[in-house]
Design an enzyme around this catalytic site. Structure first.
Site, mmCIF file in Angstrom:
data_model
loop_
_atom_site.group_PDB
_atom_site.id
_atom_site.type_symbol
_atom_site.label_atom_id
_atom_site.label_comp_id
_atom_site.label_asym_id
_atom_site.label_seq_id
_atom_site.Cartn_x
_atom_site.Cartn_y
_atom_site.Cartn_z
ATOM 1 C CB SER A 160 -0.983 0.005 1.177
ATOM 2 O OG SER A 160 -0.378 0.509 2.331
ATOM 3 C CE LYS A 197 -3.135 2.128 4.770
ATOM 4 N NZ LYS A 197 -2.910 1.268 3.634
#
Ligand SMILES: *[C@@H]1O[C@H](CO)[C@@H](O)[C@H](O)[C@H]1NC(C)=O
Ligand SMILES: *[C@@H]1O[C@H](CO)[C@@H](O)[C@H](O)[C@H]1NC(C)=O
Length: 188
Positions: A39, A83
């Site tokens: 990710s 993230k």
């Protein structure tokens, strides 16, 4: 080669453990487990990268657009996510522009479509987070805004345990240790 790798990564991990156990311990959260998953490509490798997070920024203190954070995974408190902040409180976000449905805020249209192509406003005390590899990231686009209370720290550095002490040209590069910078700046 494999033995060398194990030895080198073991040494590195222990060096950091000792550093973190020392006077930096109170200030840093040290993540020794590999970051797994695609990710955050290309910023972080899918495997063998570990990140180094600054605890001064826990609970979202002093964070801004473009900062990378480690946070408790909203759907699973036993796991962390890594993230990048792509929306601050009050920002208007188009949930998933890559979604095929037409943009709509009408509830009935959203229900009929996949529900992703709509605008939302990030509430106070929350941030919008996405992975750098948008096509392979589970993030705010599925779990919506992240409460700042779940943020454990700001990721300020990363190293790759599979990279060794020297690069291809024999230059010392210490496991590709690198500082990670905010990737967004407001217009002056
Ligand atoms: C995202 O992840 C996939 C699967 O690992 C990879 O093929 C792709 O290159 C990645 N995208 C970026 C931008 O790194
Ligand atoms: C951790 O964050 C604080 C606040 O931004 C900063 O003053 C400090 O220098 C940071 N530490 C490192 C080593 O990045």
């Amino acid at each position: 080669m494999h033995r060398y790798l194990k030895l080198a990564s073991g040494l590195f991990s222990w060096t950091l453990r000792i550093v973190c156990a020392g006077h930096l311990g109170a200030q840093y959260l040290c993540e020794f487990t590999e970051t797994r998953g695609e990710s955050m490509l290309p910023t972080l490798q899918a495997r063998h990268d570990f990140v180094y997070a600054n605890r001064t920024h826990r609970l979202g203190r002093g964070l801004d657009m473009g900062d990378i954070v480690v946070a408790v995974k909203p759907s699973d408190p036993d796991h962390n996510v890594c993230k990048r902040i792509s929306g601050m409180p009050g920002d208007v976000i188009l949930v998933d522009p890559s979604s095929s449905s037409t943009v709509s805020n009408s509830v009935s249209t959203c229900e009929r479509n996949d529900g992703f192509n709509k605008f939302v406003v990030v509430p106070e005390g929350h941030v919008w987070v996405t992975g750098d590899n948008l096509s392979h990231s589970l993030d705010s686009r599925s779990y919506m805004w992240l409460p700042m209370g779940l943020i454990k720290g700001k990721v300020s550095a990363a190293a790759s345990l599979d990279q060794g002490l020297f690069d291809k040209d024999g230059k010392f590069w210490f496991f590709n240790l690198r500082w990670l910078k905010r990737n967004f700046e407001d217009e002056p």
